[in-house]
Scaffold this motif. Structure first.
Motif, PDB file in Angstrom:
ATOM      1  N   UNK A 169      32.314 -52.297  13.429  1.00 24.90           N
ATOM      2  CA  UNK A 169      32.426 -53.462  14.324  1.00 24.90           C
ATOM      3  C   UNK A 169      31.855 -54.707  13.645  1.00 24.90           C
ATOM      4  N   UNK A 170      30.763 -54.508  12.920  1.00 24.98           N
ATOM      5  CA  UNK A 170      30.156 -55.648  12.211  1.00 24.98           C
ATOM      6  C   UNK A 170      31.085 -56.133  11.100  1.00 24.98           C
ATOM      7  N   UNK A 171      31.730 -55.209  10.432  1.00 26.03           N
ATOM      8  CA  UNK A 171      32.630 -55.573   9.337  1.00 26.03           C
ATOM      9  C   UNK A 171      33.809 -56.415   9.818  1.00 26.03           C
ATOM     10  N   UNK A 172      34.274 -56.108  11.027  1.00 29.95           N
ATOM     11  CA  UNK A 172      35.441 -56.840  11.545  1.00 29.95           C
ATOM     12  C   UNK A 172      35.085 -58.175  12.189  1.00 29.95           C
ATOM     13  N   UNK A 173      33.815 -58.363  12.542  1.00 24.47           N
ATOM     14  CA  UNK A 173      33.432 -59.553  13.319  1.00 24.47           C
ATOM     15  C   UNK A 173      33.906 -60.872  12.691  1.00 24.47           C
ATOM     16  N   UNK A 174      33.792 -61.050  11.356  1.00 24.50           N
ATOM     17  CA  UNK A 174      34.259 -62.325  10.792  1.00 24.50           C
ATOM     18  C   UNK A 174      35.758 -62.563  10.997  1.00 24.50           C
ATOM     19  N   UNK A 175      36.509 -61.477  11.132  1.00 21.04           N
ATOM     20  CA  UNK A 175      37.955 -61.632  11.379  1.00 21.04           C
ATOM     21  C   UNK A 175      38.166 -62.334  12.720  1.00 21.04           C
ATOM     22  N   UNK A 176      37.397 -61.920  13.729  1.00 20.84           N
ATOM     23  CA  UNK A 176      37.570 -62.517  15.068  1.00 20.84           C
ATOM     24  C   UNK A 176      37.109 -63.980  15.062  1.00 20.84           C
ATOM     25  N   UNK A 177      36.098 -64.283  14.273  1.00 29.63           N
ATOM     26  CA  UNK A 177      35.665 -65.689  14.184  1.00 29.63           C
ATOM     27  C   UNK A 177      36.741 -66.530  13.494  1.00 29.63           C
ATOM     28  N   UNK A 178      37.408 -65.949  12.511  1.00 29.90           N
ATOM     29  CA  UNK A 178      38.492 -66.676  11.831  1.00 29.90           C
ATOM     30  C   UNK A 178      39.649 -66.925  12.798  1.00 29.90           C
ATOM     31  N   UNK A 179      39.994 -65.925  13.585  1.00 27.71           N
ATOM     32  CA  UNK A 179      41.096 -66.119  14.549  1.00 27.71           C
ATOM     33  C   UNK A 179      40.743 -67.253  15.504  1.00 27.71           C
ATOM     34  N   UNK A 180      39.471 -67.347  15.841  1.00 26.18           N
ATOM     35  CA  UNK A 180      39.012 -68.409  16.742  1.00 26.18           C
ATOM     36  C   UNK A 180      39.121 -69.780  16.061  1.00 26.18           C
ATOM     37  N   UNK A 181      38.652 -69.859  14.832  1.00 29.56           N
ATOM     38  CA  UNK A 181      38.667 -71.139  14.111  1.00 29.56           C
ATOM     39  C   UNK A 181      40.092 -71.649  13.911  1.00 29.56           C
ATOM     40  N   UNK A 182      40.983 -70.728  13.490  1.00 28.62           N
ATOM     41  CA  UNK A 182      42.340 -71.159  13.115  1.00 28.62           C
ATOM     42  C   UNK A 182      43.354 -70.950  14.237  1.00 28.62           C
ATOM     43  N   UNK A 183      42.904 -70.396  15.362  1.00 27.09           N
ATOM     44  CA  UNK A 183      43.798 -70.140  16.506  1.00 27.09           C
ATOM     45  C   UNK A 183      45.126 -69.548  16.032  1.00 27.09           C
ATOM     46  N   UNK A 184      45.060 -68.521  15.212  1.00 28.05           N
ATOM     47  CA  UNK A 184      46.292 -67.941  14.672  1.00 28.05           C
ATOM     48  C   UNK A 184      47.150 -67.410  15.825  1.00 28.05           C
ATOM     49  N   UNK A 185      48.418 -67.808  15.834  1.00 26.63           N
ATOM     50  CA  UNK A 185      49.265 -67.427  16.984  1.00 26.63           C
ATOM     51  C   UNK A 185      49.786 -65.992  16.868  1.00 26.63           C
ATOM     52  N   UNK A 186      48.871 -65.040  16.763  1.00 27.76           N
ATOM     53  CA  UNK A 186      49.285 -63.638  16.608  1.00 27.76           C
ATOM     54  C   UNK A 186      49.358 -62.982  17.988  1.00 27.76           C
ATOM     55  N   UNK A 187      50.232 -62.006  18.106  1.00 29.78           N
ATOM     56  CA  UNK A 187      50.332 -61.262  19.371  1.00 29.78           C
ATOM     57  C   UNK A 187      49.271 -60.169  19.345  1.00 29.78           C
ATOM     58  N   UNK A 188      48.281 -60.299  20.231  1.00 25.28           N
ATOM     59  CA  UNK A 188      47.175 -59.350  20.214  1.00 25.28           C
ATOM     60  C   UNK A 188      47.309 -58.362  21.371  1.00 25.28           C
ATOM     61  N   UNK A 189      47.332 -57.064  21.074  1.00 29.74           N
ATOM     62  CA  UNK A 189      47.385 -56.087  22.165  1.00 29.74           C
ATOM     63  C   UNK A 189      46.210 -56.302  23.126  1.00 29.74           C
ATOM     64  N   UNK A 190      46.449 -56.010  24.424  1.00 28.23           N
ATOM     65  CA  UNK A 190      45.424 -56.278  25.443  1.00 28.23           C
ATOM     66  C   UNK A 190      44.119 -55.542  25.125  1.00 28.23           C
ATOM     67  N   UNK A 191      44.233 -54.319  24.619  1.00 23.28           N
ATOM     68  CA  UNK A 191      43.015 -53.535  24.340  1.00 23.28           C
ATOM     69  C   UNK A 191      42.192 -54.220  23.238  1.00 23.28           C
ATOM     70  N   UNK A 192      42.893 -54.778  22.261  1.00 22.70           N
ATOM     71  CA  UNK A 192      42.182 -55.441  21.155  1.00 22.70           C
ATOM     72  C   UNK A 192      41.570 -56.750  21.655  1.00 22.70           C
ATOM     73  N   UNK A 193      42.350 -57.450  22.483  1.00 30.62           N
ATOM     74  CA  UNK A 193      41.842 -58.712  23.043  1.00 30.62           C
ATOM     75  C   UNK A 193      40.513 -58.482  23.792  1.00 30.62           C
TER      76      UNK A 193
END
Ligand SMILES: N[C@@H](CCC(=O)N[C@@H](CS)C(=O)NCC(=O)O)C(=O)O
Length: 233
Positions: A169-193
């Motif tokens: 979970x710690x390893x993935x955390x920067x990925x979620x911060x990047x998605x926030x910064x760049x607002x990447x328009x990816x389709x995120x499954x509800x469970x992942x969201x």
């Protein structure tokens, strides 16, 4: 006695990983911040790191006087030193998955890293829309990660990827911060969201983001998209 040498919180995704793991797992440590004044050999950053690591990079963990560098080496060292802390999942099959995921993040996802460098406080949706459209390898990186998370969450007892919070979970955390910064328009499954929201709400991650904002330190050589802290993209 445990110390963790880290870089600027706004920019250093590799520092964030062990920092968040230590906090999330309840392992006490002293944080030693090293400012990114440059990555050249004459930079203060490099000078201060010299006696700890030949890699010249953060993070570095110092455990009982022994310096351990590289986030993956740090993860294994923590698992060894704190066998009951839950660095890796207890079940061998899950442990293999968690280790594999961290290793894959460590050696791959270069398009995501290259086009969307971590920049906690910045909001760059126009850059995100552009790179998302232009970079097929970025879209592949993100889709792959989201699919992998969805599949792990399906088998997880929750709330995190392998039940309780751990290194993956710690390893993935920067990925979620990047998605926030760049607002990447990816389709995120509800469970992942929902999972991402849980990670972003972790008190330790909130603290990291608040500390990143408080640094108030615009580092031009780590800013491919902005020429000043408050300038629009
Ligand atoms: N593979 C290393 C990567 C560490 C890394 O690249 N750290 C960056 C900061 S986020 C750094 O110190 N860079 C200095 C440089 O490139 O000279 C790890 O997992 O710890």
């Amino acid at each position: 006695m445990l110390q963790l040498l880290i870089g600027n919180k706004n920019y250093s995704s590799w520092s964030l990983r062990p920092w968040l793991a230590l906090h999330g797992l309840g392992i006490a440590f002293e944080e030693v911040p090293l400012r990114f004044d440059g990555f050249g050999m004459d930079a203060q950053f490099k000078q201060r790191l010299r006696r700890f690591t030949p890699s010249g990079k953060v993070p570095v963990l110092v455990l009982d006087g022994v310096a351990v560098w590289d986030s993956l080496a740090i993860a294994e060292t923590l698992a060894e030193a704190f066998p009951h802390a839950g660095v890796w999942p207890g079940a061998p099959a899950e442990r293999a998955q968690a280790r594999g995921l961290c290793a894959d993040i460590h050696s791959g996802f270069t398009a995501l890293r290259q086009h969307c460098p971590m920049n906690v406080g910045a909001r760059l949706p126009a850059v995100g829309a552009r790179v998302w459209q232009e970079q097929a390898d970025l879209r592949e990186d993100v889709h792959h990660l989201l699919e992998r998370c969805a599949s792990l969450l399906q088998d997880s007892s929750g709330p995190m990827l392998f039940g309780a919070f751990g290194m993956a979970d710690a390893y993935l955390a920067p990925v979620w911060l990047r998605l926030q910064t760049y607002a990447l328009p990816c389709a995120m499954p509800a469970s992942v969201q929902a999972y991402v929201q849980r990670v972003l709400a972790l008190p330790a991650l909130q603290q990291w983001c608040a500390d990143a904002a408080a640094e108030n330190d615009f580092v031009p050589f780590l800013e491919p998209y902005r020429s000043g802290p408050t300038l629009p993209e």
